[in-house]
Scaffold this active site. Structure first.
Site, short mmCIF file in Angstrom:
data_model
loop_
_atom_site.label_atom_id
_atom_site.label_comp_id
_atom_site.label_asym_id
_atom_site.label_seq_id
_atom_site.Cartn_x
_atom_site.Cartn_y
_atom_site.Cartn_z
N HIS A 118 -0.09 2.04 6.95
CA HIS A 118 -1.16 2.44 7.89
C HIS A 118 -0.56 3.26 9.03
O HIS A 118 -0.97 3.09 10.19
CB HIS A 118 -1.86 1.22 8.50
CG HIS A 118 -2.35 0.19 7.53
ND1 HIS A 118 -3.47 0.37 6.76
CD2 HIS A 118 -1.86 -1.04 7.19
CE1 HIS A 118 -3.66 -0.71 6.01
NE2 HIS A 118 -2.69 -1.57 6.24
N GLU A 154 -2.72 6.36 5.75
CA GLU A 154 -3.77 5.97 4.81
C GLU A 154 -3.90 7.08 3.76
O GLU A 154 -4.04 8.24 4.11
CB GLU A 154 -5.12 5.83 5.52
CG GLU A 154 -5.16 4.87 6.69
CD GLU A 154 -4.96 3.43 6.30
OE1 GLU A 154 -4.70 3.14 5.11
OE2 GLU A 154 -5.02 2.58 7.20
#
Lengths: 199, 199
Positions: A118, A154
């Protein structure tokens, strides 16, 4: 990453001969619900909490066992978020909250570097006064003998086959190396040099 | 919080009779630079890394020593960010990256609950797929015997005098208690009930 692309890549990774997948639900509290969700829709392999996952792997003597099964027996391993953190050399670059205390931050060690999942670019408009993600990783590299950190935004995934590592997905990845300039890699890049990362 | 208000409250806290302040610069790598910055402008007491701070406090046998000096001898303690995390019962609710492994997540324990500094409300527009801050704290409370967590937004501070705890600053704080409904408190609220928090 587009869901269809992700599913195709997972299918390619596990191959046609795989009949069963062992899902390790330790990172969330309600393991039955988590397993059901993961079975129902692969897109929600959100990972859960890295500390809880690693502690439970240690509690059940699975860290060395998984390493052996993957590295010696060639069993494919797939991890998302917390599942990718525990697959690396240590969980030192997780973003998760340390809700439980594992006996070590050393992890399964399928690769000799760290991942920051992330990965978030710095938002110049943020009023948040905590450190940026980049500052956190730079602080990690102030510590001696710290390995490279691959920041996966992502939409990125890393495919590792033997000593070959390839960046897949739809976004770039950011690589932090101790004492070197930070660099960016496009999807499709060969990152095999990371497999011989030595501190 | 407005800088002038913050400085006035720090002055009130330490009082007129205080001649020297001991600044603990362990949370950042370059301790001399950090100390200089902290001396030059109090507003940049950003805290640094909680894991590094706590580990170094343990390495130097200061955890028990600081607890004793504050609780028994009445020496005032001020902590910002990492400095507030280590003042509580444990660092389980820090937002920091676990760049080093402390011998325990138990901390100085000046208060019997946890703080989550830089508390961030959930952004409904975020494309980020990691957990929200609220989800992380809820996951912490899935673990047994976990204490209350006070989420301090930017602009909040908690003043603790003996068994009295008062929320100061310009923003509300969010309180998470295991098995109870989450609640919000306005600046000026008396939070002394937290001082007898028992798990």
């Amino acid at each position: 990453m587009k869901r269809r692309l992700l599913l195709q890549q997972i299918k390619d990774f596990f191959g046609q001969q795989v009949k069963r997948i062992l899902f390790v639900p330790y990172a969330l509290h309600d393991r039955d619900a988590y397993t059901k969700t993961a079975r129902d829709k692969l897109q929600t392999l959100g990972g859960g909490n890295t500390f809880r996952l690693l502690k439970t792997l240690y509690d059940n003597n699975l860290v060395t066992e998984i390493r052996k099964r993957v590295l010696q027996d060639g069993v494919p391993y797939m991890g998302s978020s917390a599942g990718s953190n525990v697959a690396t050399i240590s969980i030192n670059t997780t973003n998760d909250m340390p809700i439980v205390y594992p006996p070590s931050f050393s992890a399964i060690g399928l690769v000799p570097f760290n991942i920051n999942p992330h990965y978030l670019d710095t938002d110049p408009n943020s009023r948040h006064m905590g450190e940026t993600r980049e500052q956190r990783i730079v602080q990690y590299h102030e510590e001696p003998d710290t390995p490279s950190v691959l920041g996966l935004r992502e939409g990125s995934m890393l495919l590792v086959e033997g000593n070959k590592a390839t960046l897949l997905g739809s976004t770039r990845a950011r690589l932090f190396q101790r004492g070197k300039k930070t660099s960016e890699y496009e999807p499709g890049s060969d990152l095999s040099f990371l497999m011989s990362d030595v501190q």
